[in-house]
Design an enzyme around this catalytic site. Structure first.
Site, PDB file in Angstrom:
ATOM      1  N   ARG A   7     -28.113 -10.071  33.576  1.00 58.86           N
ATOM      2  CA  ARG A   7     -28.739  -8.961  34.247  1.00 58.86           C
ATOM      3  C   ARG A   7     -30.358  -8.985  33.906  1.00 58.86           C
ATOM      4  O   ARG A   7     -31.140  -9.445  33.305  1.00 58.86           O
ATOM      5  CB  ARG A   7     -28.350  -7.765  33.367  1.00 58.86           C
ATOM      6  CG  ARG A   7     -28.974  -6.447  33.474  1.00 58.86           C
ATOM      7  CD  ARG A   7     -28.833  -5.845  34.545  1.00 58.86           C
ATOM      8  NE  ARG A   7     -29.378  -4.581  35.010  1.00 58.86           N
ATOM      9  CZ  ARG A   7     -28.896  -3.433  34.983  1.00 58.86           C
ATOM     10  NH1 ARG A   7     -27.552  -3.188  34.301  1.00 58.86           N
ATOM     11  NH2 ARG A   7     -29.452  -2.187  35.078  1.00 58.86           N
ATOM     12  N   THR A  51     -11.119  -2.863   5.906  1.00 56.76           N
ATOM     13  CA  THR A  51     -10.305  -2.100   4.870  1.00 56.76           C
ATOM     14  C   THR A  51      -9.102  -2.681   4.491  1.00 56.76           C
ATOM     15  O   THR A  51      -8.650  -2.842   3.222  1.00 56.76           O
ATOM     16  CB  THR A  51      -9.859  -0.681   5.265  1.00 56.76           C
ATOM     17  OG1 THR A  51     -10.924   0.137   5.950  1.00 56.76           O
ATOM     18  CG2 THR A  51      -9.092   0.028   4.495  1.00 56.76           C
ATOM     19  N   GLU A  53      -6.357  -5.676   3.321  1.00 58.27           N
ATOM     20  CA  GLU A  53      -6.418  -6.845   2.659  1.00 58.27           C
ATOM     21  C   GLU A  53      -7.684  -6.701   1.547  1.00 58.27           C
ATOM     22  O   GLU A  53      -8.106  -7.686   0.925  1.00 58.27           O
ATOM     23  CB  GLU A  53      -6.934  -8.067   3.305  1.00 58.27           C
ATOM     24  CG  GLU A  53      -5.435  -8.752   4.020  1.00 58.27           C
ATOM     25  CD  GLU A  53      -4.392  -8.984   3.114  1.00 58.27           C
ATOM     26  OE1 GLU A  53      -4.510  -9.346   2.015  1.00 58.27           O
ATOM     27  OE2 GLU A  53      -3.196  -8.290   3.670  1.00 58.27           O
ATOM     28  N   ASP A 113     -10.398  -3.327   0.350  1.00 53.15           N
ATOM     29  CA  ASP A 113     -11.495  -2.573   0.802  1.00 53.15           C
ATOM     30  C   ASP A 113     -12.789  -3.385   0.541  1.00 53.15           C
ATOM     31  O   ASP A 113     -13.088  -3.843  -0.584  1.00 53.15           O
ATOM     32  CB  ASP A 113     -11.759  -1.145   0.229  1.00 53.15           C
ATOM     33  CG  ASP A 113     -12.934  -0.362   0.545  1.00 53.15           C
ATOM     34  OD1 ASP A 113     -13.041   0.262   1.545  1.00 53.15           O
ATOM     35  OD2 ASP A 113     -13.860  -0.610  -0.148  1.00 53.15           O
ATOM     36  N   SER A 118      -6.227   0.169  -2.793  1.00 58.05           N
ATOM     37  CA  SER A 118      -6.864  -0.947  -3.392  1.00 58.05           C
ATOM     38  C   SER A 118      -6.199  -1.171  -4.806  1.00 58.05           C
ATOM     39  O   SER A 118      -6.553  -2.216  -5.682  1.00 58.05           O
ATOM     40  CB  SER A 118      -8.353  -0.955  -3.356  1.00 58.05           C
ATOM     41  OG  SER A 118      -8.979  -0.561  -2.150  1.00 58.05           O
ATOM     42  N   THR A 170       0.797  -1.297  -0.083  1.00 54.81           N
ATOM     43  CA  THR A 170       0.051   0.112   0.167  1.00 54.81           C
ATOM     44  C   THR A 170       0.932   1.301  -0.031  1.00 54.81           C
ATOM     45  O   THR A 170       2.057   1.423   0.612  1.00 54.81           O
ATOM     46  CB  THR A 170      -0.874   0.194   1.159  1.00 54.81           C
ATOM     47  OG1 THR A 170      -1.861  -1.200   1.256  1.00 54.81           O
ATOM     48  CG2 THR A 170      -1.701   1.341   1.191  1.00 54.81           C
ATOM     49  N   GLY A 211       2.656  -2.818   8.347  1.00 56.62           N
ATOM     50  CA  GLY A 211       2.903  -3.380   9.500  1.00 56.62           C
ATOM     51  C   GLY A 211       4.165  -3.706   9.958  1.00 56.62           C
ATOM     52  O   GLY A 211       4.663  -4.367   9.008  1.00 56.62           O
ATOM     53  N   GLY A 253     -24.792   0.571  29.959  1.00 52.44           N
ATOM     54  CA  GLY A 253     -23.801   1.301  30.526  1.00 52.44           C
ATOM     55  C   GLY A 253     -22.517   0.606  30.779  1.00 52.44           C
ATOM     56  O   GLY A 253     -21.415   0.989  30.436  1.00 52.44           O
TER      57      GLY A 253
END
Length: 701
Positions: free
Chosen positions: A372, A480, A482, A484, A199, A193, A232, A459
């Site tokens: 809950r 996104t 590998e 889009d 892409s 990239t 990366g 919450g």
């Protein structure tokens, strides 16, 4: 007096009921018996009481599920290696990622985690990239469950950097690099990239020019837009990079050079001894990200960096000492297609791992909704929030989708492994399209579901300790990288149109698209006015009806978009016509992928050896199918595939199936067999009694 009035009102209703035609009453009775968890309408004490609906929901007949047997089916043949991953991190609590950690600390922790996994636990993912890809993806899922940043860092090292050497290189590269990549001595990057191109890989601008005098390639970043971005492992730990660049050869033509298309090159970026950046290489840190901050993403610029000619990964094209280019593939487009075709493993892994994230999120949300309690009938105990119909509507179809995606992505992994073994050309194309579609569909669905899970926990879902924030942030980029998702869905649509064209030209179809060949005429025929009105539960839960409905929708979409493209291309040209129909094309691709997912789920149900597990899977599969049909009921109504009464029956049955799935929801999420220290969210613990005590302790109360 109020009770007396209610009684008199009820008596009056009973006395007035004969004005309703007998046939209508019978139909109501029959539908109520089939579609309501409470039995026939006439047996209800108060059909309008929502509280009674909630109280009685839990009393619907419950399927007997052996959690251990279902877990054995879900974890599959690689359960042992996943457990080995979990056991290692459980034995090393200092390697478990804390709730609050800085970017730099997280990066170093991820590096130590990966080194420990490889060198201490002796789990060697790289050899499985070659020998058994399904085992590699099972390890990746388990590692990503421990920490998503760790899962991505492992993928960069072994699937991307290591995979590019294995899949695009030849024996000389394997001999030189395999062992050192395997043991983490040669840490590396995957530099495809660019700042201006993501892409559109064919549009990348980095160049590798061959110098015949020195027998070297010269790597250059010609402008800022060509800087390799989001790479990366580049910012801190990488020592090498697989750099994708245009291969340029000196010639005597008018232009002076010859562009042979995009190739990959091994480029050292740091000194192996000192770890200093090498001359001509500029490395910058991409900084703090929305998520995945344990991965050290960086930017790379190259200024006349020279590498030996042998550093060209030359499986699909090579350059001789005298500068001549040779390839078994005759054109740039074919070489480019072959190169990208060898890199689909990243998409396979993302689809598979994304569903692993969805398993964690649904487990936390469902266990908490069982724990809950909130509100209830007057002067009676509060009820669990999972007993509210609205809550079931949010979570039960999601749980069904998690199971559906599990079997679909497992199927994709098996097809990928077969492709790597056989190199069958048809299978290569099939895996390419299927991996693109599943990666796009599953990651998009998971991203939306993570927010729904957070909201479902109120919450407490907002507390960092309960993980929804980190899961959502870390997973978001799955949509996104590998590829889009919008671009990948277009690749699926292109392949469908190609298959559609070949069908009418007498060509053969790939296995995944067989239904287009075998039944296209049936699916495109006018809907049967009789079957469009069938509304019985047996019919709606028949897998043949469900699959036919999915395939009918896909076939209609395919036929109509083909006609629209042909019409608009006359005035707008090919690109303009495609853009005019783009939303239609994306819907087509998603519809096809849903058909594939359902087909795999139905096959999994049929092949399930344990009766209790099979019954549970059948229930979940029916909910997945009917929920999807109901969500797009307008499409089916517009073409009279489903009559109004049938549409109502589908909706009611979907609600009823959600009630039934709710009754075994605990067993279904327990069957994912994710240890508490992997789930980590206190509200998602297996033992409900400990949830609040763990929660308060973790926040320092």
């Amino acid at each position: 007096m109020a009770k007396r009035a209610d009684h008199d009102h009820g008596k009056q209703q009973e006395e007035e009921s004969p004005i309703i035609p007998a046939t209508t009453l019978r139909r109501i009775e029959r539908l109520s018996f089939h579609l309501s968890p409470l039995g026939p309408v006439s047996n209800r004490a108060d059909p309008g009481s929502e509280i009674q609906l909630l109280n009685c929901a839990g009393k619907a007949k419950k399927i007997a599920v052996n959690k251990d047997e279902l877990s054995r089916i879900m974890r599959g043949r690689h359960r042992d290696v996943q457990q080995k991953v979990f056991d290692y991190f459980k034995s090393r609590p200092e390697l478990q990622t804390p709730i609050e950690i800085s970017k730099d600390e997280h990066r170093e922790l991820c590096y130590r985690q990966l080194v420990g996994l490889v060198r201490e636990a002796n789990i060697r993912p790289f050899k499985y990239v070659v020998e058994d890809p399904s085992k590699y993806f099972a390890i990746a899922e388990a590692v990503g469950s421990v920490d998503m940043s760790l899962g991505i860092k492992m993928g960069v090292q072994y699937s991307l950097w290591g995979g590019s050497v294995l899949n695009l290189g030849t024996k000389k590269h394997w001999d030189k690099y395999f062992d050192r990549i395997d043991n983490m001595e040669y840490t590396g990057c995957f530099a495809m990239t660019e700042l201006h191109h993501g892409s559109n890989v064919q549009g990348i601008q980095t160049v590798a020019t061959f110098d015949p005098v020195t027998d070297e390639f010269v790597i250059d970043t010609p402008n800022d837009g060509a800087i390799k971005w989001w790479i990366g492992n580049a910012a801190v730990h990488g020592k090498f990079a697989s750099v994708f660049a245009k291969l340029m050869l000196p010639t005597h033509d008018a232009k002076g050079v010859s562009d042979m298309g995009v190739h990959a090159f091994i480029v050292p970026i740091r000194d192996l001894m000192t770890h200093e950046t090498l001359p001509g290489v500029e490395i910058n840190d991409c900084g703090h990200k929305v998520g995945l901050n344990g991965v050290d993403n960086g930017a790379l610029r190259f200024r006349s960096v020279r590498i030996p000619r042998e550093n060209l990964l030359n499986r699909f094209g090579d350059v001789s000492r005298d500068g001549k280019y040779t390839s078994s593939l005759p054109t740039i487009s074919k070489r480019f297609g072959a190169t990208l075709g060898e890199l689909v493993g990243g998409r396979v892994g993302l689809a598979y791992s994304s569903n692993g994230v969805l398993k964690i999120a649904t487990t936390i949300a469902i266990r908490y909704s069982l724990l809950r309690q909130q509100f209830g009938p007057p002067k009676q105990p509060e009820i669990s929030i999972i007993d509210y119909q609205s809550h079931q509507h949010k979570l039960m179809p999601m749980l069904a989708s998690t199971y559906a995606f599990h079997f679909a992505t497992l199927h994709l992994v098996d097809k990928y492994a077969e492709m790597k073994k056989t190199h069958d050309e048809d299978l290569v194309g099939d895996v390419h399209a299927l991996s693109a579609g599943l990666k796009a569909y599953v990651t998009s669905y998971t991203a939306k579901s993570l927010s729904i899970c957070r909201e479902s926990c109120g919450g407490h879902g907002y507390a960092a300790v309960n993980r929804f924030g980190s899961l959502r942030n870390d997973h978001d980029i799955f949509q996104t990288f590998e590829g889009d998702n919008t671009v990948l869905l277009q690749q699926v649509a292109i392949d469908l149109l190609k298959q559609y064209k070949e069908k009418f030209q007498g060509g053969s179809l790939a296995v995944t698209w067989n239904y287009l060949k075998e039944s296209m005429n049936t699916y495109l025929a006018q809907p049967n006015p009789v079957t469009s009105r069938w509304e019985g539960e047996d019919h709606l839960r028949d897998p043949n009806f469900q699959l036919d409905a999915f395939r009918y929708r896909t076939s209609r979409l395919l036929q109509s978009v083909a006609a629209r493209l042909q019409k608009h291309s006359k005035n707008l040209g090919g690109f303009g016509a495609w853009n005019r129909c783009l939303n239609h094309l994306l819907t087509l691709a998603e519809s096809h992928i849903e058909s594939v997912i359902l087909e795999r789920f139905i096959e999994a149900v049929k092949s399930c050896p344990d009766e209790g597990s099979r019954n549970a899977l059948k229930l979940v599969c029916d909910l997945y199918a009917l929920d999807r049909i109901w969500n797009d009921i307008g499409t089916y109504r517009n073409v009279d595939y489903v009559a109004p009464n049938k549409a109502k029956a589908i909706h009611k049955l979907t609600v009823y199936l959600s009630f039934q799935v709710r009754n075994i929801a605990k067993e279904l999420v327990d069957a994912f067999d994710l240890p508490d220290f992997v789930i980590r969210a206190p509200i998602g613990l297996q033992t409900a009694d400990e949830a609040y005590s763990q929660y308060t302790q973790l926040v320092g109360f």
